[in-house]
Design an enzyme around this catalytic site. Sequence first.
Site, PDB file in Angstrom:
ATOM      1  CE  LYS A 244      -3.968  -2.030   2.447  1.00 25.48           C
ATOM      2  NZ  LYS A 244      -4.745  -2.019   3.707  1.00 25.48           N
TER       3      LYS A 244
ATOM      4  CB  ALA B 133      -1.706   0.710   8.875  1.00 30.30           C
ATOM      5  CG  ASP B 134      -3.676  -5.004   5.745  1.00 28.38           C
ATOM      6  OD1 ASP B 134      -4.499  -4.539   4.945  1.00 28.38           O
ATOM      7  OD2 ASP B 134      -3.755  -6.163   6.197  1.00 28.38           O
ATOM      8  CB  THR B 135      -5.716  -4.405  11.019  1.00 26.66           C
ATOM      9  OG1 THR B 135      -5.146  -3.135  11.362  1.00 26.66           O
ATOM     10  CG2 THR B 135      -6.026  -5.171  12.300  1.00 26.66           C
TER      11      THR B 135
ATOM     12  N   GLY C  14       0.457  -4.337  10.442  1.00 31.13           N
ATOM     13  CA  GLY C  14       1.700  -3.925   9.806  1.00 31.13           C
ATOM     14  C   GLY C  14       1.624  -2.435   9.537  1.00 31.13           C
TER      15      GLY C  14
END
EC number: 3.6.1.9
Length: 208
Positions: A56, A78-80, A115
């Site tokens: 991203k 960010a990624d969850t 992340g």
Amino acid sequence: MSILHKLVLASGSPRRIELLQQAGIEPDRILPADIDETPLRAEHPRSLAKRLSKEKAEKAFASLKAETDYAPSFVLAADTVVAVGRRILPKAETLDDAANCLGLLSGRSHRVYSGICLITPGGKMRQRLVETRVRFKRLPREEIDAYVASGEWRGKAGGYAVQGLAGAFVVKLVGSYTNIVGLPLYETAALLSGEGFKTHQNWLSARP
């Protein structure tokens, strides 16, 4: 005279925007990066969260190169990911997705990984991975049905939003609460300030 670089958030998530604002950090631009979030074969949840946040950030950073107003910017992504063991739970899009996720989480512990990826104006990449352990109470069928009917789960990793009604499901939490909401604030602010972004510059204007 120091240069105040702009901050571009590579996410359209209202929760991430609100969390940054809570910490007094106001993105100058919201630039969602549309990527394929399908896990790779046998990919660990930790690796998925790191990879997606990196992809991203890279996509947003590349798209800014042609823009003189935003080219020298910090890009944050960010990624969850919510997982039970190595099993990655989806971002619930249907009633069945939500009900299945909650049935799996009922009475069990799970982990939430976020992340975070920051690309500096000079092109340097920094990453962090944050893990929070969460245990849910046992959820009777009628409670699952009532939560699914609320609609709060839509688009949420693991089929729940801890900042809403599902907060009553949590028996135990070890780690960052804001990580479960969608962006671990301590680690994000530390990453930004460590690279020279002035995370406190809006604090005085936030005084009542």
